[in-house]
Enzyme design. Structure first.
Site, PDB file in Angstrom:
ATOM      1  N   HIS A 182       3.363  -0.314 -11.295  1.00 12.50           N
ATOM      2  CA  HIS A 182       2.284  -0.842 -10.463  1.00 12.50           C
ATOM      3  C   HIS A 182       1.188  -1.371 -11.371  1.00 12.50           C
ATOM      4  CE1 HIS A 182      -0.013  -1.422  -6.857  1.00 12.50           C
ATOM      5  NE2 HIS A 182      -1.009  -0.728  -7.341  1.00 12.50           N
ATOM      6  N   ARG A 203       0.843  -1.187   0.000  1.00 13.11           N
ATOM      7  CA  ARG A 203       0.000   0.000   0.000  1.00 13.11           C
ATOM      8  C   ARG A 203       0.881   1.241   0.000  1.00 13.11           C
ATOM      9  NH1 ARG A 203      -3.472  -2.584  -1.848  1.00 13.11           N
ATOM     10  NH2 ARG A 203      -5.086  -3.672  -0.714  1.00 13.11           N
TER      11      ARG A 203
END
Length: 108
Positions: free
Chosen positions: A71, A23
């Site tokens: 990502h 995260r």
């Protein structure tokens, strides 16, 4: 930054590498840069950020101790990962081309 200071070699740590693939809100760019510059951590490998996409002006892009990965996600089944790692390692140690290699010219 204090959490990173605990791990540095001056405090008996081994100057670990910080890896974040979970995260983006675990820490922030200024803290990572400060920890790297103070040698609290020896490197950072990052796949997630507090702001995505990571702005071009962010200092992480040019920091020599930072590795950024795209990502992107896809379906990854846990039972497939060990075989993939073993296969890639075998390819690497036998001088064969690796699969799923990042194309730096395309930035992914």
């Amino acid at each position: 930054l204090e959490k990173f200071q605990v791990a540095n070699s001056t405090n008996g740590g081994k100057s670990p590498v910080f890896v974040n693939v979970g995260r983006g809100d675990v820490t922030d760019s200024p803290t990572i840069v400060a920890a790297l510059d103070a040698n609290h951590i020896s490197a950072a490998i990052l796949d997630v950020f507090e702001e995505e996409p990571l702005p071009a002006s962010n200092p992480l892009w040019k920091h020599p101790k930072v590795t950024l990965s795209p990502h992107v996600s896809g379906l990854t089944r846990a039972q497939d990962v060990p075989n993939l790692v073993v296969d890639q390692y075998g390819r690497y140690t036998n001088g064969k081309p690796l699969q799923y290699v990042v194309n730096w010219d395309k930035s992914y």
